[in-house]
Design a protein around this motif. Structure first.
Motif, mmCIF file in Angstrom:
data_model
loop_
_atom_site.group_PDB
_atom_site.id
_atom_site.type_symbol
_atom_site.label_atom_id
_atom_site.label_comp_id
_atom_site.label_asym_id
_atom_site.label_seq_id
_atom_site.Cartn_x
_atom_site.Cartn_y
_atom_site.Cartn_z
ATOM 1 N N CYS A 32 0.836 -1.211 0.000
ATOM 2 C CA CYS A 32 0.000 0.000 0.000
ATOM 3 C C CYS A 32 0.866 1.254 0.000
ATOM 4 N N VAL A 33 1.950 1.248 0.783
ATOM 5 C CA VAL A 33 2.846 2.400 0.834
ATOM 6 C C VAL A 33 3.446 2.657 -0.548
ATOM 7 N N ALA A 34 3.947 1.600 -1.188
ATOM 8 C CA ALA A 34 4.539 1.748 -2.521
ATOM 9 C C ALA A 34 3.501 2.223 -3.526
ATOM 10 N N PHE A 35 2.283 1.689 -3.436
ATOM 11 C CA PHE A 35 1.196 2.066 -4.344
ATOM 12 C C PHE A 35 0.875 3.546 -4.219
ATOM 13 N N ILE A 36 0.788 4.037 -2.978
ATOM 14 C CA ILE A 36 0.457 5.444 -2.733
ATOM 15 C C ILE A 36 1.572 6.352 -3.235
ATOM 16 N N ILE A 37 2.820 5.981 -2.986
ATOM 17 C CA ILE A 37 3.947 6.802 -3.433
ATOM 18 C C ILE A 37 3.945 6.951 -4.950
ATOM 19 N N VAL A 38 3.728 5.824 -5.650
ATOM 20 C CA VAL A 38 3.753 5.851 -7.115
ATOM 21 C C VAL A 38 2.658 6.754 -7.667
ATOM 22 N N PHE A 39 1.428 6.577 -7.190
ATOM 23 C CA PHE A 39 0.311 7.320 -7.774
ATOM 24 C C PHE A 39 0.216 8.749 -7.247
ATOM 25 N N LEU A 40 0.808 9.012 -6.106
ATOM 26 C CA LEU A 40 0.834 10.375 -5.597
ATOM 27 C C LEU A 40 1.676 11.273 -6.503
ATOM 28 N N PHE A 41 2.731 10.695 -7.073
ATOM 29 C CA PHE A 41 3.614 11.452 -7.962
ATOM 30 C C PHE A 41 3.600 10.877 -9.374
ATOM 31 N N TYR A 42 2.438 10.333 -9.771
ATOM 32 C CA TYR A 42 2.330 9.642 -11.065
ATOM 33 C C TYR A 42 2.689 10.540 -12.233
ATOM 34 N N TYR A 43 2.253 11.791 -12.192
ATOM 35 C CA TYR A 43 2.497 12.724 -13.284
ATOM 36 C C TYR A 43 3.667 13.673 -12.988
ATOM 37 N N ARG A 44 4.461 13.318 -12.006
ATOM 38 C CA ARG A 44 5.661 14.105 -11.700
ATOM 39 C C ARG A 44 6.887 13.199 -11.663
ATOM 40 N N ALA A 45 6.855 12.165 -12.502
ATOM 41 C CA ALA A 45 7.906 11.158 -12.472
ATOM 42 C C ALA A 45 9.276 11.731 -12.802
ATOM 43 N N LYS A 46 9.312 12.769 -13.661
ATOM 44 C CA LYS A 46 10.606 13.337 -14.020
ATOM 45 C C LYS A 46 11.225 14.117 -12.862
ATOM 46 N N ARG A 47 10.389 14.645 -11.966
ATOM 47 C CA ARG A 47 10.893 15.427 -10.839
ATOM 48 C C ARG A 47 11.043 14.586 -9.586
ATOM 49 N N VAL A 48 10.166 13.637 -9.394
ATOM 50 C CA VAL A 48 10.208 12.786 -8.207
ATOM 51 C C VAL A 48 10.465 11.346 -8.659
ATOM 52 N N PRO A 49 11.670 10.827 -8.478
ATOM 53 C CA PRO A 49 12.012 9.474 -8.953
ATOM 54 C C PRO A 49 11.409 8.398 -8.064
ATOM 55 N N THR A 50 10.120 8.144 -8.255
ATOM 56 C CA THR A 50 9.416 7.202 -7.378
ATOM 57 C C THR A 50 10.009 5.800 -7.440
ATOM 58 N N ALA A 51 10.492 5.392 -8.618
ATOM 59 C CA ALA A 51 11.069 4.053 -8.741
ATOM 60 C C ALA A 51 12.284 3.910 -7.830
ATOM 61 N N ILE A 52 13.147 4.925 -7.827
ATOM 62 C CA ILE A 52 14.340 4.882 -6.978
ATOM 63 C C ILE A 52 13.958 4.910 -5.498
ATOM 64 N N ILE A 53 12.932 5.703 -5.179
ATOM 65 C CA ILE A 53 12.502 5.825 -3.785
ATOM 66 C C ILE A 53 12.017 4.493 -3.237
ATOM 67 N N ILE A 54 11.071 3.861 -3.949
ATOM 68 C CA ILE A 54 10.531 2.602 -3.424
ATOM 69 C C ILE A 54 11.536 1.457 -3.571
ATOM 70 N N PHE A 55 12.423 1.546 -4.563
ATOM 71 C CA PHE A 55 13.467 0.528 -4.672
ATOM 72 C C PHE A 55 14.420 0.614 -3.487
ATOM 73 N N MET A 56 14.794 1.831 -3.089
ATOM 74 C CA MET A 56 15.687 2.000 -1.949
ATOM 75 C C MET A 56 15.008 1.539 -0.656
#
Length: 369
Positions: free
Chosen positions: A72-96
């Motif tokens: 759920c945490v990963a899901f919320i992080i991804v969709f919270l910044f879904y359209y700001r992927a270039k500014r907020v690297p959600t993949a790196i965040i949840i991978f870390m």
């Protein structure tokens, strides 16, 4: 190929033979440009399987490192910044986040017979399949991979690349040759057979990648960890929470599926739009239902062929008045249709139109002739 190799305990030579044989065929299709002959043409299920491997919310046997809460945490992080992927690297965040969890679990509650990361210098050696291994690999694992590679890794990839980067179109022959070359060389040194993959491109784009630099960085990191850590990283990978990995895979599938929105670009006939959508749903439904790309592809082709024959030799496919022609704007459009020019059964007046489907809303002006 990997699944069959694990199930049947194939030798490394047989696996390399499977990869080389498939890649050689794909490469020939690209060089001769016959890849165009197969051009007319799941992540969601796999993602769910990964998340379901995690334990449920709380309760007995709850695992702090791999559970639905992390999903759920990963899901919320991804969709919270879904359209700001270039500014907020959600993949790196949840991978870390997942990597930190994996490290803690590895050194506090490791799985049985776990391998710990160990720095060193790992050398590579050449692998030359014997004729028997080559034959066994091709027939057991390679033959069935050919249509999947051609459809998902060449045709779908080219279509997705052209959709995401229209200024830099990718040709299917070029992709075919690339896949063939990298596997014929890589498998010779013991590499697992691999491809570009439309899913990988969709994931990289959704998580912010916009140029080839991201792939160069990824490749450099892979070479570094492969040379200096090698298989000692298997324990860390084993501890990585599947709940987080499943969410990342799910988002990749969403991005790949979203490309289907272009299936009716430039089509203003409601009947044709409906037929295109039916073909797409038929293909996807049979692919998911039978878990076979080939069956899904054939199902979609049969549906498309039937629609074509019905329109070509049987006149309108809409004799039972289930469709509505889109009224196109008259100002300069060569195929504009007015209410008066349409048959009574296709007019939008409530008393004349018995269709349960409505005219699609046109949100932008049609181009002038």
């Amino acid at each position: 190929i990997a699944a069959i190799a694990l199930t049947n305990k194939m030798s490394m030579g047989a696996v390399m033979g499977a990869g080389m044989s498939v890649s050689a065929i794909i490469m020939v299709l690209g060089i001769t440009r016959t890849i165009y002959l197969v051009k007319p043409v799941s992540f969601g299920g796999k993602a769910a399987e990964l998340v379901l491997k995690a334990n449920s919310f709380g309760g007995e046997g709850w695992d702090w490192a791999n559970n639905y809460e992390w999903a759920c945490v990963a899901f919320i992080i991804v969709f919270l910044f879904y359209y700001r992927a270039k500014r907020v690297p959600t993949a790196i965040i949840i991978f870390m986040i997942g990597l930190i969890i994996a490290f803690i679990k590895l050194y506090t509650n490791p799985p049985p017979k776990v391998v710990y990361p160990k720095i060193g210098v790992y050398t590579i050696s050449t692998v030359v399949p014997t004729p028997e291994e080559f034959k066994h690999g091709f027939l057991s694992a390679g033959l069935g991979q050919i249509p999947l590679t051609a459809l998902n890794s060449v045709i779908a990839l080219a279509a997705l690349a052209n959709d995401l980067f229209p200024e830099k179109p990718a040709g299917t022959p070029t992709i075919s040759v690339s896949i063939g070359a990298m596997n014929l060389i890589g498998c010779f040194f013991g590499s697992m057979p691999f491809c570009h993959g439309s899913g990988g491109l969709a994931a990289q784009y959704r998580f912010g990648a916009r140029t080839e630099v991201s792939i160069i960085i990824l490749g450099t990191l892979k070479i570094f960890f492969g040379l200096f850590f090698g298989s000692s990283l298997s324990g860390l990978i084993q501890c990585f929470p599947t709940a987080i990995l499943g969410v990342m895979l799910f988002v990749s599938g969403i991005e790949l599926g979203a490309v289907a929105r272009t299936v009716n670009d430039g089509v203003y006939d409601d009947q044709k739009r409906h037929a295109n959508f039916i073909v797409m749903i038929t293909t996807a439904g049979m692919l998911v239902g039978f878990k076979n790309d080939g069956i899904g592809f054939l199902g979609g082709m049969v549906a498309a062929g039937c629609f074509y024959l019905a329109a070509r030799f049987g006149g309108s496919m809409d004799d039972d008045n289930t469709g509505v022609m889109v009224q196109q704007q008259q100002d300069g459009h060569p195929h504009a249709a007015t209410q008066d020019s349409l048959p009574a059964s296709h007019r939008s007046d409530d008393e004349d139109n018995s269709s349960i489907r409505k005219v699609p809303v046109q949100t932008e002006q049609q181009p002038r002739a």
